[in-house]
Design a protein around this motif. Structure first.
Motif, PDB file in Angstrom:
ATOM      1  N   ALA A 104       1.304  -1.263   2.463  1.00  0.00           N
ATOM      2  CA  ALA A 104       2.737  -1.559   2.475  1.00  0.00           C
ATOM      3  C   ALA A 104       3.464  -0.487   1.679  1.00  0.00           C
ATOM      4  O   ALA A 104       2.967   0.030   0.681  1.00  0.00           O
ATOM      5  CB  ALA A 104       3.001  -2.938   1.853  1.00  0.00           C
ATOM      6  N   GLY A 105       4.655  -0.136   2.147  1.00  0.00           N
ATOM      7  CA  GLY A 105       5.450   0.915   1.513  1.00  0.00           C
ATOM      8  C   GLY A 105       5.914   1.898   2.568  1.00  0.00           C
ATOM      9  O   GLY A 105       6.236   1.516   3.689  1.00  0.00           O
ATOM     10  N   ARG A 106       5.977   3.166   2.202  1.00  0.00           N
ATOM     11  CA  ARG A 106       6.222   4.229   3.181  1.00  0.00           C
ATOM     12  C   ARG A 106       4.850   4.734   3.609  1.00  0.00           C
ATOM     13  O   ARG A 106       4.195   5.505   2.889  1.00  0.00           O
ATOM     14  CB  ARG A 106       7.071   5.346   2.585  1.00  0.00           C
ATOM     15  N   VAL A 107       4.408   4.266   4.769  1.00  0.00           N
ATOM     16  CA  VAL A 107       3.030   4.403   5.209  1.00  0.00           C
ATOM     17  C   VAL A 107       2.960   5.415   6.356  1.00  0.00           C
ATOM     18  O   VAL A 107       3.790   5.407   7.276  1.00  0.00           O
ATOM     19  CB  VAL A 107       2.486   3.037   5.685  1.00  0.00           C
ATOM     20  N   LYS A 108       1.951   6.285   6.318  1.00  0.00           N
ATOM     21  CA  LYS A 108       1.760   7.252   7.385  1.00  0.00           C
ATOM     22  C   LYS A 108       1.573   6.550   8.732  1.00  0.00           C
ATOM     23  O   LYS A 108       0.944   5.492   8.815  1.00  0.00           O
ATOM     24  CB  LYS A 108       0.538   8.127   7.104  1.00  0.00           C
ATOM     25  N   LEU A 142       8.399  11.417  12.167  1.00  0.00           N
ATOM     26  CA  LEU A 142       7.197  10.786  12.701  1.00  0.00           C
ATOM     27  C   LEU A 142       6.017  10.715  11.735  1.00  0.00           C
ATOM     28  O   LEU A 142       4.999  10.119  12.066  1.00  0.00           O
ATOM     29  CB  LEU A 142       6.745  11.530  13.972  1.00  0.00           C
ATOM     30  N   LEU A 143       6.118  11.315  10.541  1.00  0.00           N
ATOM     31  CA  LEU A 143       4.967  11.278   9.646  1.00  0.00           C
ATOM     32  C   LEU A 143       4.704   9.883   9.098  1.00  0.00           C
ATOM     33  O   LEU A 143       3.557   9.444   9.012  1.00  0.00           O
ATOM     34  CB  LEU A 143       5.156  12.255   8.484  1.00  0.00           C
ATOM     35  N   ALA A 144       5.764   9.167   8.707  1.00  0.00           N
ATOM     36  CA  ALA A 144       5.566   7.878   8.035  1.00  0.00           C
ATOM     37  C   ALA A 144       6.709   6.926   8.365  1.00  0.00           C
ATOM     38  O   ALA A 144       7.807   7.341   8.724  1.00  0.00           O
ATOM     39  CB  ALA A 144       5.462   8.074   6.523  1.00  0.00           C
ATOM     40  N   GLN A 145       6.419   5.624   8.228  1.00  0.00           N
ATOM     41  CA  GLN A 145       7.414   4.571   8.406  1.00  0.00           C
ATOM     42  C   GLN A 145       7.391   3.673   7.185  1.00  0.00           C
ATOM     43  O   GLN A 145       6.380   3.584   6.484  1.00  0.00           O
ATOM     44  CB  GLN A 145       7.133   3.773   9.689  1.00  0.00           C
ATOM     45  N   THR A 146       8.512   3.010   6.934  1.00  0.00           N
ATOM     46  CA  THR A 146       8.607   2.091   5.800  1.00  0.00           C
ATOM     47  C   THR A 146       8.372   0.670   6.295  1.00  0.00           C
ATOM     48  O   THR A 146       9.178   0.127   7.061  1.00  0.00           O
ATOM     49  CB  THR A 146       9.986   2.199   5.128  1.00  0.00           C
ATOM     50  N   GLY A 147       7.262   0.087   5.888  1.00  0.00           N
ATOM     51  CA  GLY A 147       6.908  -1.244   6.366  1.00  0.00           C
ATOM     52  C   GLY A 147       5.493  -1.589   5.981  1.00  0.00           C
ATOM     53  O   GLY A 147       5.052  -1.299   4.864  1.00  0.00           O
ATOM     54  N   VAL A 148       4.759  -2.188   6.915  1.00  0.00           N
ATOM     55  CA  VAL A 148       3.385  -2.623   6.650  1.00  0.00           C
ATOM     56  C   VAL A 148       2.460  -2.114   7.748  1.00  0.00           C
ATOM     57  O   VAL A 148       2.900  -1.813   8.867  1.00  0.00           O
ATOM     58  CB  VAL A 148       3.285  -4.160   6.559  1.00  0.00           C
ATOM     59  N   GLU A 149       1.179  -2.020   7.392  1.00  0.00           N
ATOM     60  CA  GLU A 149       0.155  -1.616   8.357  1.00  0.00           C
ATOM     61  C   GLU A 149      -1.110  -2.419   8.105  1.00  0.00           C
ATOM     62  O   GLU A 149      -1.571  -2.541   6.963  1.00  0.00           O
ATOM     63  CB  GLU A 149      -0.156  -0.127   8.235  1.00  0.00           C
ATOM     64  N   ASP A 163     -12.156   2.087  15.013  1.00  0.00           N
ATOM     65  CA  ASP A 163     -11.226   2.318  13.907  1.00  0.00           C
ATOM     66  C   ASP A 163      -9.843   1.957  14.437  1.00  0.00           C
ATOM     67  O   ASP A 163      -9.358   2.598  15.367  1.00  0.00           O
ATOM     68  CB  ASP A 163     -11.302   3.784  13.480  1.00  0.00           C
ATOM     69  N   TYR A 164      -9.203   0.924  13.871  1.00  0.00           N
ATOM     70  CA  TYR A 164      -7.952   0.444  14.454  1.00  0.00           C
ATOM     71  C   TYR A 164      -6.861   0.325  13.398  1.00  0.00           C
ATOM     72  O   TYR A 164      -7.122   0.218  12.193  1.00  0.00           O
ATOM     73  CB  TYR A 164      -8.154  -0.925  15.119  1.00  0.00           C
ATOM     74  N   SER A 165      -5.615   0.332  13.842  1.00  0.00           N
ATOM     75  CA  SER A 165      -4.482   0.084  12.953  1.00  0.00           C
ATOM     76  C   SER A 165      -3.297  -0.388  13.785  1.00  0.00           C
ATOM     77  O   SER A 165      -3.162  -0.044  14.964  1.00  0.00           O
ATOM     78  CB  SER A 165      -4.108   1.339  12.163  1.00  0.00           C
ATOM     79  N   GLY A 166      -2.430  -1.169  13.148  1.00  0.00           N
ATOM     80  CA  GLY A 166      -1.181  -1.617  13.753  1.00  0.00           C
ATOM     81  C   GLY A 166      -0.123  -1.716  12.677  1.00  0.00           C
ATOM     82  O   GLY A 166      -0.424  -2.063  11.533  1.00  0.00           O
ATOM     83  N   TYR A 167       1.119  -1.380  12.994  1.00  0.00           N
ATOM     84  CA  TYR A 167       2.155  -1.302  11.957  1.00  0.00           C
ATOM     85  C   TYR A 167       3.490  -1.801  12.490  1.00  0.00           C
ATOM     86  O   TYR A 167       3.751  -1.849  13.698  1.00  0.00           O
ATOM     87  CB  TYR A 167       2.292   0.136  11.444  1.00  0.00           C
ATOM     88  N   LEU A 168       4.366  -2.146  11.545  1.00  0.00           N
ATOM     89  CA  LEU A 168       5.725  -2.595  11.853  1.00  0.00           C
ATOM     90  C   LEU A 168       6.610  -2.221  10.673  1.00  0.00           C
ATOM     91  O   LEU A 168       6.277  -2.490   9.526  1.00  0.00           O
ATOM     92  CB  LEU A 168       5.772  -4.105  12.072  1.00  0.00           C
TER      93      LEU A 168
END
Length: 371
Positions: A104-108, A142-149, A163-168
């Motif tokens: 959580a935060g500003r995440v790549k 496009l490097l990072a978004q502010t939210g959760v992953e 290897d998986y990831s999902g973010y919002l």
């Protein structure tokens, strides 16, 4: 007494490093760009040194599951950056299990093979990643978004691993004004997506898919008609990318293909466009200090209109990477370009891309010191 003192010194030297100590890494890069025709990324027709990056990051494990990290970054790339320092990324990472973690935060943003490592020049074989997919001008976007992953790593036995990831989250950004438009407000209601990479049973081979969906709302004013006042515009975009990479025994082979579906609304009119982008890359480590890389990158800003120099961008690149020491590298790179879709009229004295030189060349050099 001397033996006791030497024993204590040896014991201190042999002590295991503190797993909860702060880890610090940083880098400074200086590059140069020269084009035969057209200005690209900066005013490059007569050469430009406006290709500078610097960053420092700190990572601190708080316990065996929770880590906090932050990176401060500044750059100068033509009209972009001007050495204004900003937080590239900063996050809290809770690694509950190998198969489930939360940031959580500003995440790549995990997108494709290299987006989440594009800020680490030391791990990239080239000075400029294939620009059809990894546009350096869109790095801040496009490097990072502010939210959760949510992320995880799932072993599959003889079938390899996932290897998986999902973010919002959202983006906090500004849009650069042009000669025609002045932006007075930009908001991003959401950005969401994910990536799944399959590490196959064949060592070094991974295959994956990425998706990114987002919306940008803006208020703008036409410089030629200020009496109209501010007007609203919306851009909704979905990006899809397929990836394959083989890295083993000094070889690196990679290819990616993607499409971007955009729907924009401005002044009561709606337009839909599909962008197509792809590249193939091959690299080999001849010596620990020498790596050569070649790639071919291609993009069409509108798949329904592929003809004409302003509607495509071909880029054939060759790079030599020299690792002078374990903390210092030099990259020399040449590009043969056909098409002008990647060019900006603002950097080219107001000349439209359709009127710029169709076949042109780019030389790039970059040196990076890192620790």
């Amino acid at each position: 007494m001397t033996l006791i003192l030497l024993a204590r010194v040896a014991s201190a030297d042999d002590a295991a490093p503190d797993p909860l100590a702060i880890q610090t890494h940083g880098f400074v890069s200086q590059g140069a760009l020269l084009t035969s025709d057209n200005n690209y990324l900066a005013h490059t027709e007569h050469g430009s040194l406006e290709f500078t990056e610097a960053g420092i990051n700190f990572t601190k494990p708080l316990d065996d599951r929770l880590t906090v990290g932050v990176q401060l970054f500044a750059r100068d790339l033509g009209p972009t950056g001007n050495y204004s320092a900003k937080f590239d990324w900063l996050d809290l990472d809770y690694h509950w299990k190998d198969w489930l973690g939360l940031r959580a935060g500003r995440v790549k943003i995990p997108f494709g093979l290299y987006n989440d490592t594009s800020d680490i020049d030391a791990v990239q074989p080239v000075a400029l990643l294939p620009q059809s997919v990894y546009s350096i001008t869109n790095r801040n976007l496009l490097l990072a978004q502010t939210g959760v992953e949510l992320y995880g790593y799932l072993p599959l036995g003889d079938a390899g691993a996932l290897d998986y990831s999902g973010y919002l989250g959202t983006l906090y950004l500004t849009l650069a004004d042009s000669a025609a438009v002045h932006f007075t407000g930009v908001t991003v209601p959401y950005v969401t997506g994910g990536r799944v990479m399959w590490e196959t049973p064949l060592e070094g081979l991974r295959v994956g898919a990425s998706a990114l969906d987002g919306e940008i709302d803006a208020t703008y004013m036409l410089n030629a008609a200020p009496a109209l006042g501010g007007m609203d515009a919306t851009l909704v975009q979905q990006n899809y990318l397929g990836s394959i990479e083989y890295a083993n025994n000094g070889f690196l082979l990679a290819a990616e293909y993607g499409r971007s579906h955009s729907r924009s609304t401005a002044g009561g009119a709606t337009a839909k466009v599909i962008l197509e982008a792809m590249y193939g890359m091959a690299s080999y480590h001849w010596r620990p200090w020498l790596q050569t890389t070649a790639y071919y990158s291609l993009s069409y800003p509108n798949v329904d209109n592929r003809s004409g120099r302003a509607n495509h961008q071909h880029d054939a690149a060759l790079d030599l990477r020299f690792d002078i020491t374990s903390h210092w590298l030099v990259k020399l790179e040449g590009h043969a370009m056909r098409g002008t879709a990647a060019l900006s009229s603002d950097l080219n004295y107001g000349i439209a891309p359709a009127d710029l030189v169709n076949v042109w060349y780019l030389l790039a050099a970059k040196t990076t010191v890192y620790f």
